[in-house]
Write a protein that holds these residues in place. Structure first.
Motif, short mmCIF file in Angstrom:
data_model
loop_
_atom_site.label_atom_id
_atom_site.label_comp_id
_atom_site.label_asym_id
_atom_site.label_seq_id
_atom_site.Cartn_x
_atom_site.Cartn_y
_atom_site.Cartn_z
N TYR A 34 -23.38 1.07 -51.03
CA TYR A 34 -22.28 2.43 -51.53
C TYR A 34 -21.00 2.35 -50.91
CZ TYR A 34 -26.46 4.22 -54.15
OH TYR A 34 -27.35 4.50 -55.16
N LEU A 35 -20.27 3.00 -51.36
CA LEU A 35 -18.91 3.33 -50.81
C LEU A 35 -18.51 4.65 -50.91
CD1 LEU A 35 -16.17 2.10 -49.58
CD2 LEU A 35 -15.20 2.37 -51.76
N LEU A 36 -18.60 5.23 -49.42
CA LEU A 36 -18.33 6.69 -49.31
C LEU A 36 -16.87 6.74 -49.10
CD1 LEU A 36 -18.86 9.58 -48.69
CD2 LEU A 36 -19.57 8.96 -46.25
N SER A 37 -16.23 7.62 -49.76
CA SER A 37 -14.73 7.94 -49.55
C SER A 37 -14.56 9.40 -49.05
CB SER A 37 -13.79 7.63 -50.71
OG SER A 37 -14.01 6.26 -51.28
N LEU A 38 -13.91 9.71 -48.18
CA LEU A 38 -13.81 11.12 -47.59
C LEU A 38 -12.12 11.40 -47.32
CD1 LEU A 38 -15.85 12.88 -45.00
CD2 LEU A 38 -13.29 12.53 -44.37
N GLU A 39 -11.78 12.45 -47.74
CA GLU A 39 -10.41 13.02 -47.35
C GLU A 39 -10.74 14.25 -46.72
OE1 GLU A 39 -7.47 13.34 -50.45
OE2 GLU A 39 -8.15 11.52 -51.45
N MET A 58 -21.92 1.62 -47.14
CA MET A 58 -23.32 1.94 -46.57
C MET A 58 -24.02 0.93 -47.36
SD MET A 58 -25.10 5.59 -47.10
CE MET A 58 -25.87 5.34 -48.70
N ILE A 59 -25.27 0.60 -46.79
CA ILE A 59 -26.08 -0.41 -47.18
C ILE A 59 -27.45 0.17 -47.23
CG2 ILE A 59 -26.26 -2.10 -45.45
CD1 ILE A 59 -26.76 -4.38 -47.69
N VAL A 60 -28.51 0.04 -47.97
CA VAL A 60 -29.72 0.38 -47.65
C VAL A 60 -30.67 -0.78 -47.14
CG1 VAL A 60 -32.09 1.61 -48.57
CG2 VAL A 60 -29.71 2.27 -49.49
N SER A 61 -30.87 -0.54 -45.96
CA SER A 61 -31.48 -1.72 -45.22
C SER A 61 -33.34 -1.92 -45.57
CB SER A 61 -31.08 -1.94 -43.65
OG SER A 61 -31.75 -0.40 -43.10
N GLU A 62 -33.68 -0.67 -45.59
CA GLU A 62 -35.10 -0.23 -45.43
C GLU A 62 -35.54 0.82 -46.59
OE1 GLU A 62 -37.92 -1.15 -42.20
OE2 GLU A 62 -36.11 -2.10 -41.05
N GLU A 63 -36.68 0.84 -47.01
CA GLU A 63 -37.02 1.98 -47.70
C GLU A 63 -38.44 1.85 -47.92
OE1 GLU A 63 -38.14 2.77 -51.02
OE2 GLU A 63 -38.12 0.70 -51.83
N SER A 64 -38.99 3.16 -47.68
CA SER A 64 -40.49 3.52 -47.98
C SER A 64 -40.71 4.61 -48.80
CB SER A 64 -41.32 3.59 -46.58
OG SER A 64 -41.13 4.63 -46.09
N PRO A 65 -42.06 5.01 -49.10
CA PRO A 65 -42.28 6.54 -49.88
C PRO A 65 -41.81 7.50 -48.88
CG PRO A 65 -43.95 4.75 -50.23
CD PRO A 65 -43.32 4.24 -49.11
N LEU A 70 -30.40 3.23 -43.31
CA LEU A 70 -29.17 3.18 -43.81
C LEU A 70 -28.42 2.33 -42.65
CD1 LEU A 70 -28.41 6.59 -45.61
CD2 LEU A 70 -29.38 4.28 -46.69
N GLU A 71 -27.64 1.59 -43.13
CA GLU A 71 -26.39 0.93 -42.15
C GLU A 71 -25.22 1.17 -42.71
OE1 GLU A 71 -27.38 -2.98 -41.01
OE2 GLU A 71 -29.50 -2.84 -40.75
N SER A 72 -24.33 1.84 -41.95
CA SER A 72 -22.74 2.16 -42.43
C SER A 72 -21.84 1.88 -41.51
CB SER A 72 -22.85 3.99 -42.33
OG SER A 72 -23.84 4.26 -43.26
N GLN A 73 -20.67 1.46 -42.15
CA GLN A 73 -19.69 1.13 -41.06
C GLN A 73 -18.41 1.37 -41.69
OE1 GLN A 73 -19.75 -3.24 -40.15
NE2 GLN A 73 -18.65 -2.82 -38.22
N ILE A 74 -17.44 1.78 -40.84
CA ILE A 74 -15.76 2.18 -41.44
C ILE A 74 -15.22 1.08 -41.74
CG2 ILE A 74 -13.79 3.57 -40.64
CD1 ILE A 74 -15.37 4.98 -38.71
N TYR A 119 -26.85 3.64 -37.57
CA TYR A 119 -28.03 3.29 -38.17
C TYR A 119 -28.68 4.86 -38.40
CZ TYR A 119 -27.54 -1.46 -36.66
OH TYR A 119 -27.00 -2.84 -36.43
N THR A 120 -28.96 5.16 -39.57
CA THR A 120 -29.52 6.30 -40.01
C THR A 120 -30.83 6.27 -40.75
OG1 THR A 120 -27.12 7.15 -40.32
CG2 THR A 120 -28.93 8.52 -41.12
N THR A 121 -31.94 7.25 -40.54
CA THR A 121 -32.93 7.32 -40.92
C THR A 121 -33.06 8.73 -41.77
OG1 THR A 121 -33.92 5.83 -39.52
CG2 THR A 121 -35.47 7.26 -40.66
#
Length: 244
Positions: A34-39, A58-65, A70-74, A119-121
């Motif tokens: 995903y691409l997050l755009s913020l103003e 932002m990329i989804v690195s892992e997912e479970s039920p 998530l891994e994000s970078q400016i 790195y966000t969970t």
């Protein structure tokens, strides 16, 4: 013919009713990008303010039920700062030699932030379980908050449904109420309102659009009016999230 028409009306009504109630959950899939755009505009009145535009990948690195990692970078950032009669500008798309002295000083601070990974969970309801930044960079906390997030309720929602969540950041407690305005074409329109207390006091208002299938807030706008340390501050943000 009359019976057929009545049956059609009944079936249509049942179909509409079925669509009025939806369960909001994050349905990211591993590998999604995903691409997050913020103003953002922060006004401090006569003392100045800050205008910022930022893009974050932002990329989804892992997912479970239960949860999602998530891994994000400016990827880009541009800022105009007015403070104490001084103006500073920075644009990550420009080379060092294209920036003035102040811009080069800002570049020295921001470049390490653009190399850091957040790195966000999250759980499926949007609650943050864990967040860390590697490598640790001073000042990164102002960019690592999930400004596009909503904490979804346990139950299904329909038009008129509302729920409240609380969040605390940097000594300020934000109590936010969400109310469903409409559900149409796979999108939920949500009114946002709330209060700020603690290190400052103020109010929150805005609107968010959520994609029902993915649970992703695709766009949002928000205004926070805040009084803190003798200053009146107005912070407006607009965000959009799109799959790439």
């Amino acid at each position: 013919m009359k019976k057929i028409f009545i049956a059609f009306v009944v079936l249509t009504s049942l179909s509409i009713t079925a669509q009025e109630s939806v369960l909001l959950r994050l349905n990211y899939a591993k590998g999604d990008s995903y691409l997050l755009s913020l103003e953002s505009k922060q006004s401090l009145g006569v003392q100045g303010g800050t205008d910022m535009k930022m893009n974050m990948g932002m990329i989804v690195s892992e997912e479970s039920p239960e949860d999602i990692k998530l891994e994000s970078q400016i990827t880009s950032i541009a800022m105009d700062v007015m403070q104490g009669g001084m103006s500073m500008s920075y644009d990550s798309s420009k080379k060092a030699e294209e920036l003035d002295n102040m811009g080069q000083m800002m570049k020295a601070q921001i470049d390490p932030m653009m190399k850091a990974v957040i790195y966000t969970t999250l759980d499926r309801m949007g609650n943050m379980i864990d967040m860390k930044v590697e490598p640790v960079v001073p000042g990164m906390d102002q960019f690592s908050g999930n400004s596009n997030s909503i904490n979804y309720p346990k139950e299904k929602v329909s038009v008129g449904s509302s729920w409240t969540s609380e969040n605390e950041q940097q000594g300020m407690k934000m109590t936010t109420t969400y109310k469903v305005l409409s559900i149409a074409d796979g999108v939920v329109a949500i009114d946002v309102s709330g209060t700020v207390s603690g290190a400052g006091t103020g109010s929150i208002k805005g609107k968010t659009m959520v994609d029902v299938n993915s649970g992703v807030p695709t766009s949002s706008s928000q205004e926070v009016t805040l009084s803190a340390q003798g200053m009146d501050i107005i912070i407006t943000t607009k965000t959009s999230m799109k799959k790439i």
